[in-house]
Design an enzyme around this catalytic site. Structure first.
Site, short mmCIF file in Angstrom:
data_model
loop_
_atom_site.label_atom_id
_atom_site.label_comp_id
_atom_site.label_asym_id
_atom_site.label_seq_id
_atom_site.Cartn_x
_atom_site.Cartn_y
_atom_site.Cartn_z
N HIS A 77 0.81 -1.22 0.00
CA HIS A 77 0.00 0.00 0.00
C HIS A 77 0.85 1.27 0.00
O HIS A 77 0.35 2.35 -0.30
CB HIS A 77 -0.97 0.01 1.19
N ASP A 108 -0.45 -7.57 1.92
CA ASP A 108 0.09 -6.22 1.79
C ASP A 108 1.61 -6.19 1.75
O ASP A 108 2.26 -5.55 2.58
CB ASP A 108 -0.44 -5.38 2.98
N SER A 176 4.97 1.88 7.87
CA SER A 176 4.51 0.79 7.00
C SER A 176 5.65 0.25 6.14
O SER A 176 6.37 1.01 5.50
CB SER A 176 3.38 1.27 6.10
#
Length: 228
Positions: A77, A108, A176
């Site tokens: 993402h 992800d 992330s």
């Protein structure tokens, strides 16, 4: 004669004090602090900052080298939808990265590749079956653009149904794609997301990571030649 003896003792005392001064000024760390320091110094050279240009702005995240020739593991993402990805390595050099493989939705994950003549430091992958609720974990990433940030916590929960590690280690926007580490400096997960009532703007102690065995499966599917 007595004065000479006193002066000699005084001089010897001063010399001893000077020689001992550096030792007295040395910083001592307890066992837990030293573990954190060792893991940080070991892993940080393998961590990168990722800035992906999107139509509505820049998506920033973290990644880590899994091969010395420049393959980077991160979250899908962070880079999905971008054709212009900058990677900043530990030395401060900036490279353009190409997307090698993406595994979206629940897992992800993504693999990027940069081209460099210098070999890169790489991370070491642990094993999901060794992860226990209550164990200490460390997260390294670039929250809000503060690169090379280390946070500490524990494994709060393992969600087997959703294939997620839950942790109270501070994970914020920019983390992330960064590694979640055990005390040996092995990657046990890839930081993915946070949960909170303010629309994911900040951390309140509920963060999630993709378990490392899912990472290994993804790398195997991508047929990456690896040594970690």
């Amino acid at each position: 004669m007595q004065n000479l003896i006193q002066k000699t003792i005084f001089i010897l005392f001063m010399i001893f004090g000077i020689l001992q001064a550096p030792a007295c000024q040395a910083q001592f760390y307890d066992q837990e602090e030293q573990i954190n320091i060792n893991v940080y110094q070991k892993i940080t050279p393998a961590i990168v900052t990722i800035d992906a240009q999107l139509k509505d702005g820049v998506s920033s995240g973290t990644g880590c080298f899994i091969t010395s020739d420049g393959v980077i593991l991160t979250s899908s993402h962070v880079i999905e939808g971008s054709n212009d990805i900058d990677v900043t390595i530990y030395s401060g050099k900036v490279y353009k990265a190409n997307v090698m493989s993406i595994l979206g939705k629940n897992n992800d994950l993504a693999l990027l590749k940069i081209t460099s003549k210098e070999p890169m430091e790489i991370i070491k992958l642990g094993a999901s079956e060794d992860i226990k609720v209550g164990q200490k974990v460390l997260a390294i990433g670039n929250p809000f653009g503060f690169s090379g940030t280390l946070t500490q916590g524990i494994v709060s929960r393992i969600d087997y149904a959703k294939n997620k590690i839950q942790t109270d280690a501070a994970i914020n926007p920019g983390n992330s794609g960064g590694p979640l580490l055990n005390s040996s400096g092995e990657v046990i997960g890839i930081s993915q997301s946070i949960y909170n009532p303010d629309n994911n703007k900040s951390n309140i102690g509920i963060g999630f990571a993709v378990p490392v065995n899912s990472v290994k499966e993804f790398i195997d599917l991508a047929k990456i030649s690896k040594k970690f």
